[in-house]
Write an enzyme that holds these catalytic residues in place. Structure first.
Site, PDB file in Angstrom:
ATOM      1  N   GLU A 161       2.530   6.895  -2.140  1.00 38.67           N
ATOM      2  CA  GLU A 161       2.351   8.382  -2.329  1.00 38.67           C
ATOM      3  C   GLU A 161       1.303   8.752  -3.603  1.00 38.67           C
ATOM      4  O   GLU A 161       1.945   8.387  -4.659  1.00 38.67           O
ATOM      5  CB  GLU A 161       3.701   8.827  -2.354  1.00 38.67           C
ATOM      6  CG  GLU A 161       3.864  10.312  -2.228  1.00 38.67           C
ATOM      7  CD  GLU A 161       4.008  11.025  -3.809  1.00 38.67           C
ATOM      8  OE1 GLU A 161       2.689  11.506  -4.150  1.00 38.67           O
ATOM      9  OE2 GLU A 161       4.835  11.130  -4.302  1.00 38.67           O
TER      10      GLU A 161
ATOM     11  N   CYS B  83       2.613  16.190  -8.072  1.00 37.82           N
ATOM     12  CA  CYS B  83       1.761  15.594  -6.781  1.00 37.82           C
ATOM     13  C   CYS B  83       1.495  16.482  -5.756  1.00 37.82           C
ATOM     14  O   CYS B  83       0.227  16.403  -5.055  1.00 37.82           O
ATOM     15  CB  CYS B  83       2.304  14.196  -6.299  1.00 37.82           C
ATOM     16  SG  CYS B  83       3.998  14.273  -5.632  1.00 37.82           S
TER      17      CYS B  83
END
Length: 692
Positions: free
Chosen positions: A267, A306
């Protein structure tokens, strides 16, 4: 218990690693850890001297067998107990979180959001998985004409370790959102937080170990370098990585990972977008909601998420209003020490992050005009901007977003955003796709046609898409909030992986295996009745038996009942269902589906219950539900039905204090007509009393 951290810097403590069942300090040189607000060193971290091969082997041989011996429900209850335990101790976590520069709101997302993920998986573990050590997935697949050879998929825990490499921005949530599905799957984990903020991870981890709730070897912690840890992983191991794309690519290329095909879930940070719909003009609710969300995503965690919005797309004719509204809202964000009243944005996590963000900003500034903020100037409340890791909020404008590549390629991992104009919805979609794969995108519009066009045009490039309008805004969790129920990840530069996603996250740590064989053999292997397996029909009525007295495959073959026209008309009157196919022969034949008047499907289900139910008081306490009902052949007045009722699966339930011991029995039901043809198939669930 390890010594609490002194955040003033009066005493510097070396963080502890928890490996092979003990707390140990790394030897040799250590990395200094600095308070993000004051710039004062207060801790240090090292893993020098740790035998990483032994760490992997300890998790594999000690933690793995203990976790695999537990059922899903036992693991789920373990997660629930841990979540409650940590929630009672959250005040200490907030105290330590302040050193990362997090405001109380930032800390809530990290700390209580992480604990909430444990709660979420605890609930799913008991609701969506069996009280077994493995998971039976999907329907039985018939593989032969005679039904003596069938297939069934099962999922079992992998027998290595899961290595979790987490980013610095969420020291608690990042750990717990990976631990929850991993431990529920029955796999031991080695947690490797980013060294920069590992002191907060250590604080939470220490409480987890002190609780004694996790089995020995179930979890281990490394607060410094990972050394040669990945070199010792084999085909039964998994890696879950969160961080920069470049670091992820480097780790993915580790020879042991390539050679052994170690599962690698990545990720990575990405260029997420937010789009203002062409209908959401100034003055509309959607416009105001959009401005609020973009500003919020720029300043929450000081933009160190993120999922933060990095690219903002607005209709060309609304540029002036959008930039003015965003600038006004950003002006009201006070930056400084999060402990000071009114401060809404703290510093970045550390000086190295300031340098990284500044490099990225310089690249974006070459092709975009700065419309808010000054990179060399930041007003700070309650702290010294020169000592802390403070960075100003910056808003850029790229006049020609199709010509400028930097806003689509360069991520400044801080409070930085670039506004870009679009002429048509097709243009906006094309701009969104220029990010080459993102974790999430959001759209603010009241026009559902626009929502459909944007979603279908960008879904292949994004792991999650959020649409917001005035109707859902109040309850929306927002652009930047991954939820344990939904996948978190994205294609392309976002890493190509998926985390959480409910059941999906658990199955990532399990091996899916296709079984083939006789239905009876496979039934005895998976302890779930498969069509065609042997049935035991002797003994007392199954509704007269306690939970412990029932076995998978126990079957009742009922007597018969002939369905009459009077039955159909009586049910129509009682239920109010006078659909033409039940009431008129000619109309029933009109579409070529039925030969004549047909009995109500729900009447057939009710009549079937009348055939298999034992009416007197007994261990069966209640009907718990009905699943997967299908009507496979019409039943006409004059047809005769018979029922096969078979124990399909048994699940013991936990008994609340003072409650009645019970379990859930799933029954496979098949209703046949006089020709032996299946008319209805379904599963019913009953609560059945246990003896103890």
């Amino acid at each position: 218990m390890i010594t609490p951290l002194d955040l003033t810097g009066a005493r510097t403590r070396r963080l502890q690693n928890y490996v092979c069942g003990a707390w140990v300090e790394g030897t040799g040189k250590a990395a200094p850890l600095v308070h993000a607000v004051t710039g004062v060193p207060f801790a240090e971290a090292s893993t020098d001297g740790i035998d990483f091969k032994r760490v992997v082997e300890y998790g594999r041989t000690v933690g793995g067998p203990k976790l695999r011996a537990m059922t899903f429900h036992q693991r789920a209850l373990m997660l629930k107990a841990m979540a409650k335990y940590l929630m009672e101790r959250k005040d200490e976590f907030y105290r330590v979180s302040a050193a990362t520069g997090a405001t109380k709101r930032d800390g809530w997302v990290d700390i209580e959001g992480g604990i909430g993920t444990l709660f979420a998986y605890a609930s799913r573990g008991r609701r969506e998985f069996p009280n077994e050590t493995f998971h039976v997935e999907g329907m039985t697949e018939p593989l032969s004409k005679g039904g003596t050879f069938v297939g069934q998929h099962i999922c079992v825990p992998i027998e290595g370790v899961a290595v979790h490499i987490n980013a610095f921005n969420f020291p608690v949530w990042g750990m717990l959102e990976k631990l929850a599905p991993t431990l529920l799957a029955g796999v031991p984990a080695i947690v490797k937080p980013a060294t920069l903020t590992s002191y907060l991870t250590e604080s939470v981890f220490a409480e987890m170990i002190a609780s004694g709730l996790f089995p020995e070897g179930g979890v281990q912690l490394l607060c410094g370098s990972a050394g040669d840890l990945l070199d010792h992983l084999d085909e039964q191991c998994a890696v879950a990585f969160t961080g920069s794309a470049s670091t992820g690519q480097m780790l993915k290329a580790t020879p042991s990972i390539l050679t052994n095909n170690v599962r690698f879930n990545q990720e990575a940070d990405s260029l997420n977008f937010c789009l203002l719909g062409p209908d959401a003009a100034p003055g509309t609710d959607e416009f105001d909601l959009f401005i609020k969300e973009v500003a919020n995503e720029m300043t929450t965690k000081a933009g160190q998420k993120c999922t933060a919005i990095r690219r903002t797309f607005v209709p060309e004719g609304m540029l002036t209003e959008v930039m003015a509204a965003l600038s006004k809202r950003l002006e009201g964000v006070r930056v400084g020490d999060p402990s000071v009243e009114g401060v809404r944005m703290g510093p970045l996590a550390g000086a190295p992050q300031v340098q990284e963000v500044r490099k990225s900003v310089d690249r974006i500034a070459r092709v975009a005009e700065r419309v808010f903020g000054a990179p060399d100037s930041v007003e700070v409340v309650g702290a010294d901007a020169r000592k802390g890791a403070f960075f100003p909020t910056l808003l850029f404008y790229a006049k020609d977003p199709f010509a400028a590549s930097e806003p689509h390629d360069v991520e400044a991992f801080g409070p930085v955003n670039t506004v870009m104009p679009y002429k048509t919805v097709d243009d906006a979609i094309a701009l969104a796709r220029k990010g080459r794969g993102s974790l999430c995108g959001s759209l603010f519009t009241a026009d559902d046609a626009v929502a459909r066009e944007v979603i279908l045009g960008t879904a292949a490039y994004h792991g999650r898409l959020l649409t917001v309008n005035r109707h859902c805004a109040k309850e929306s969790t927002g652009h930047g909030s991954p939820m344990p129920h939904l996948v978190h990840g994205g294609p392309g530069r976002a890493g190509g992986g998926e985390e959480m996603g409910g059941v999906r996250g658990v199955l990532h740590y399990m091996q899916r295996t296709a079984l083939q064989g006789h239905p009876t053999t496979l039934t005895r292997v998976v302890r779930e009745y498969l069509q065609g397996a042997a049935q035991r029909t002797e003994g007392v009525h199954p509704f007269r038996r306690y939970f412990e007295e029932l076995d998978v495959g126990d079957t009742l073959i009922t007597g018969t009942r002939t369905i009459t026209l009077a039955d159909v008309e009586a049910f129509a009157k009682l239920s109010g269902d006078v659909f033409y196919a039940h009431m008129n022969d000619e109309e029933a034949r009109a579409h070529g589906v039925f030969e004549r008047r047909v009995a109500h499907g729900y009447f057939i289900v009710s009549a079937a219950a009348g055939l298999f139910v034992e009416p007197s008081l007994g261990p069966v306490m209640a009907n718990y539900g009905l699943e997967n009902l299908r009507f496979t052949k019409p039943v006409y007045p004059g047809d005769t039905i018979q029922v096969r009722l078979t124990v399909k699966q048994k699940t013991a339930k936990e008994t609340p204090e003072g409650g009645v011991p019970q379990g859930v029995v799933a029954w496979d039901v098949e209703v046949k007509n006089q020709a032996g043809e299946a008319c209805a198939i379904y599963t019913i669930l009953t609560l059945v009393r246990r003896k103890a």
